[in-house]
Design a protein around this motif. Structure first.
Motif, PDB file in Angstrom:
ATOM      1  N   ASN A   1       0.691  -1.353   0.040  1.00 52.33           N
ATOM      2  CA  ASN A   1       0.064  -0.026   0.073  1.00 52.33           C
ATOM      3  C   ASN A   1       0.870   1.411   0.231  1.00 52.33           C
ATOM      4  O   ASN A   1       0.378   2.238   0.090  1.00 52.33           O
ATOM      5  CB  ASN A   1      -0.997  -0.014   0.908  1.00 52.33           C
ATOM      6  N   SER A   2       2.102   1.193  -0.023  1.00 54.72           N
ATOM      7  CA  SER A   2       3.074   2.167  -0.066  1.00 54.72           C
ATOM      8  C   SER A   2       4.406   1.807  -0.424  1.00 54.72           C
ATOM      9  O   SER A   2       4.705   0.665  -0.313  1.00 54.72           O
ATOM     10  CB  SER A   2       3.067   3.053   1.118  1.00 54.72           C
ATOM     11  N   GLU A   3       5.218   2.521  -1.077  1.00 52.75           N
ATOM     12  CA  GLU A   3       6.832   2.271  -1.509  1.00 52.75           C
ATOM     13  C   GLU A   3       7.367   2.141   0.211  1.00 52.75           C
ATOM     14  O   GLU A   3       8.034   1.169   0.111  1.00 52.75           O
ATOM     15  CB  GLU A   3       7.324   3.125  -2.081  1.00 52.75           C
ATOM     16  N   ARG A   4       7.059   2.880   1.056  1.00 59.10           N
ATOM     17  CA  ARG A   4       7.480   2.645   2.388  1.00 59.10           C
ATOM     18  C   ARG A   4       7.337   1.250   2.921  1.00 59.10           C
ATOM     19  O   ARG A   4       8.133   0.516   3.582  1.00 59.10           O
ATOM     20  CB  ARG A   4       7.168   3.714   3.443  1.00 59.10           C
ATOM     21  N   CYS A   5       6.130   0.711   2.740  1.00 61.42           N
ATOM     22  CA  CYS A   5       5.561  -0.608   3.168  1.00 61.42           C
ATOM     23  C   CYS A   5       6.382  -1.764   2.388  1.00 61.42           C
ATOM     24  O   CYS A   5       6.910  -2.555   2.904  1.00 61.42           O
ATOM     25  CB  CYS A   5       4.135  -0.948   2.928  1.00 61.42           C
ATOM     26  N   ARG A   6       6.873  -1.561   1.220  1.00 60.69           N
ATOM     27  CA  ARG A   6       7.465  -2.464   0.443  1.00 60.69           C
ATOM     28  C   ARG A   6       8.808  -2.415   0.846  1.00 60.69           C
ATOM     29  O   ARG A   6       9.618  -3.767   0.957  1.00 60.69           O
ATOM     30  CB  ARG A   6       7.336  -2.127  -1.278  1.00 60.69           C
ATOM     31  N   GLN A   7       9.561  -1.371   1.080  1.00 61.37           N
ATOM     32  CA  GLN A   7      10.860  -1.130   1.336  1.00 61.37           C
ATOM     33  C   GLN A   7      10.887  -1.718   2.839  1.00 61.37           C
ATOM     34  O   GLN A   7      12.043  -2.462   3.083  1.00 61.37           O
ATOM     35  CB  GLN A   7      11.394   0.262   1.475  1.00 61.37           C
ATOM     36  N   ALA A   8      10.118  -1.623   3.531  1.00 58.27           N
ATOM     37  CA  ALA A   8      10.122  -2.451   5.185  1.00 58.27           C
ATOM     38  C   ALA A   8      10.152  -4.019   4.845  1.00 58.27           C
ATOM     39  O   ALA A   8      10.968  -4.488   5.609  1.00 58.27           O
ATOM     40  CB  ALA A   8       8.872  -1.931   5.800  1.00 58.27           C
ATOM     41  N   TRP A   9       9.471  -4.519   4.056  1.00 59.63           N
ATOM     42  CA  TRP A   9       9.486  -5.717   3.981  1.00 59.63           C
ATOM     43  C   TRP A   9      10.836  -6.308   3.323  1.00 59.63           C
ATOM     44  O   TRP A   9      11.452  -7.296   3.640  1.00 59.63           O
ATOM     45  CB  TRP A   9       8.234  -6.200   2.834  1.00 59.63           C
TER      46      TRP A   9
ATOM     47  N   HIS B   1       1.102  13.965  12.262  1.00 56.65           N
ATOM     48  CA  HIS B   1       1.207  12.468  12.396  1.00 56.65           C
ATOM     49  C   HIS B   1       2.561  12.224  12.298  1.00 56.65           C
ATOM     50  O   HIS B   1       3.106  11.492  11.269  1.00 56.65           O
ATOM     51  CB  HIS B   1       0.251  11.876  11.137  1.00 56.65           C
ATOM     52  N   PRO B   2       3.332  12.278  13.439  1.00 55.16           N
ATOM     53  CA  PRO B   2       4.775  12.033  13.382  1.00 55.16           C
ATOM     54  C   PRO B   2       4.987  10.715  13.673  1.00 55.16           C
ATOM     55  O   PRO B   2       5.830  10.154  14.527  1.00 55.16           O
ATOM     56  CB  PRO B   2       5.208  13.071  14.656  1.00 55.16           C
ATOM     57  N   ALA B   3       4.740   9.899  12.572  1.00 55.15           N
ATOM     58  CA  ALA B   3       4.852   8.672  12.686  1.00 55.15           C
ATOM     59  C   ALA B   3       6.255   7.830  12.899  1.00 55.15           C
ATOM     60  O   ALA B   3       7.099   8.388  12.199  1.00 55.15           O
ATOM     61  CB  ALA B   3       4.094   7.778  11.499  1.00 55.15           C
ATOM     62  N   LYS B   4       6.504   6.890  13.714  1.00 55.73           N
ATOM     63  CA  LYS B   4       7.824   6.077  13.805  1.00 55.73           C
ATOM     64  C   LYS B   4       7.720   5.201  12.541  1.00 55.73           C
ATOM     65  O   LYS B   4       8.731   4.657  11.927  1.00 55.73           O
ATOM     66  CB  LYS B   4       7.889   5.505  15.081  1.00 55.73           C
ATOM     67  N   PHE B   5       6.624   4.306  12.258  1.00 54.03           N
ATOM     68  CA  PHE B   5       6.287   3.907  11.298  1.00 54.03           C
ATOM     69  C   PHE B   5       5.072   3.415  11.024  1.00 54.03           C
ATOM     70  O   PHE B   5       4.263   3.289  11.904  1.00 54.03           O
ATOM     71  CB  PHE B   5       7.202   2.021  11.262  1.00 54.03           C
ATOM     72  N   GLU B   6       4.702   3.654   9.775  1.00 55.92           N
ATOM     73  CA  GLU B   6       3.395   3.601   9.265  1.00 55.92           C
ATOM     74  C   GLU B   6       3.258   3.197   7.921  1.00 55.92           C
ATOM     75  O   GLU B   6       3.612   3.850   7.102  1.00 55.92           O
ATOM     76  CB  GLU B   6       2.284   4.905   9.522  1.00 55.92           C
ATOM     77  N   ALA B   7       2.768   1.694   7.922  1.00 55.90           N
ATOM     78  CA  ALA B   7       2.684   1.278   6.265  1.00 55.90           C
ATOM     79  C   ALA B   7       2.008   2.386   5.260  1.00 55.90           C
ATOM     80  O   ALA B   7       2.482   2.646   4.222  1.00 55.90           O
ATOM     81  CB  ALA B   7       2.122   0.128   6.386  1.00 55.90           C
ATOM     82  N   PHE B   8       0.721   2.948   5.823  1.00 55.56           N
ATOM     83  CA  PHE B   8       0.085   3.863   4.878  1.00 55.56           C
ATOM     84  C   PHE B   8      -0.189   5.055   5.685  1.00 55.56           C
ATOM     85  O   PHE B   8       0.369   6.159   5.922  1.00 55.56           O
ATOM     86  CB  PHE B   8      -1.012   3.437   4.154  1.00 55.56           C
TER      87      PHE B   8
END
Length: 346
Positions: A159-167, A262-269
């Motif tokens: 659901n995001s490039e950030r999510c793909r990179q985390a995997w 929304h100062p997220a430390k990690f949020e897939a989306f």
């Protein structure tokens, strides 16, 4: 197209935000004439909600798997038993929204809504010693399920490039993949008439993963008070805690805010980003929030400095925020998902 959906939750049995996501997505597909059958997990922790969200043409068949705790094993095992009595040959494709550690005898797409490996350190901070021990004992099984899911699917959607990179940070995989961002319900989230006279920034969340400590720090030094929506108490004089609120009130709170932080430390989306933009309110978030990929200089600020971000956000364009959100509807998500599904089948 005949689509078999495999998910640990689906309306009316809701555990988290994923159920709403799937309700919107597959209702769009059903309205386009596709046959949608859902093998939907039901657990003890699920609450009944959003039943009216689902198109009547969708066949929802419950798969009971006990407790949500350990769902990474419980739901796939319960599903595997259920699939033995299902004629899979009648479906064109399976779309899984839960990591499955086994092959299916038909083309399979898996959508990854989060990255448990990246989120786990934040969850563990809130566990008691006994729960941490149990979590450590179970974690090797999670790794097996997560790794195998990436190799047992024909295509992965993140659901995001950030999510793909985390995997990719945790697992090496060669499975073809695509990024399809989430959508927003524009019939619910749109600019409302002013409800409050005071200026404030809005935070929606209740965990350190979503940046709670950064919100508390801003409350001590920031120029505006913070209105917090979530199941937590923040003992800061500059914070007004509202707990959970209805979607209608949340839309009003977004609309009245100077900015949503929304100062997220990690949020897939991070659905709050699109919801806020759809209500005409700019967002201050971090690069660790997947939805930050959508922001433009006119609609938000991507920074770790919340106070400076809020000051910049004061001058951003409300109409640009709404226009950006209008490009990310559930119709668009359905279109992109169907296009990717057809390419996999081809």
């Amino acid at each position: 197209m005949r689509i078999l959906v495999l998910t640990r939750e689906f309306p009316p049995h809701v555990v988290g935000g994923m159920a709403y996501h799937l309700g919107y997505l597959y209702s769009e597909m059903a309205q386009r004439g596709h046959e949608v059958t859902v093998l939907a997990g039901v657990c003890e922790q699920a609450r009944e909600a959003a039943g009216d969200l689902v198109d009547d043409a969708i066949s929802v068949q419950p798969v009971r798997y006990g407790s949500f705790h350990g769902h990474h094993l419980r739901y796939p095992l319960a599903l595997w038993r259920r699939l033995r009595s299902v004629d899979l040959s009648r479906f064109d494709v399976a779309i899984a929204h839960t990591q499955l550690p086994y092959d299916l005898p038909l083309p399979t797409i898996t959508k990854y809504h989060d990255c448990p490996r990246a989120e786990r350190p934040f969850f563990r901070r809130e566990f008691s010693l006994s729960v941490k021990l149990a979590d450590s004992l179970l974690d090797p099984t999670r790794r097996v399920v997560e790794r195998r899911s990436l190799t047992r699917t024909d295509h992965a959607i993140f659901n995001s490039e950030r999510c793909r990179q985390a995997w990719a940070d945790h697992y090496t995989f060669e499975t073809p993949s695509t990024v399809i961002h989430n959508g927003v319900d524009r019939s619910m989230f749109y600019p409302r008439n002013p409800q409050r006279d005071d200026q404030y920034v809005l935070f929606v969340g209740d965990s350190e993963r979503k940046g709670l400590s950064a919100v508390r720090s801003y409350a001590r030094i920031g120029s505006l008070p913070v209105v917090l929506v979530g199941d937590t108490e923040v003992p800061e004089p500059n914070v007004e805690t509202l707990g959970r609120v209805s979607q209608e009130r949340l839309a009003s709170l977004y609309s009245d805010a100077v900015a949503t932080i929304h100062p997220a430390k990690f949020e897939a989306f991070g659905n709050v980003v699109l919801e806020s933009l759809s209500c005409g309110t700019p967002v201050v978030t971090t690069a660790d929030c997947g939805a930050s990929e959508l922001l433009t200089p006119a609609t938000g600020v991507v920074t770790d400095d919340v106070a400076a971000g809020v000051e910049t956000a004061r001058d951003l364009d409300s109409e640009a925020c709404v226009a950006l959100a209008s490009d990310h509807t559930w119709k668009r998500v359905a279109t992109e998902t169907l296009e990717r599904t057809r390419s996999v089948l081809d």
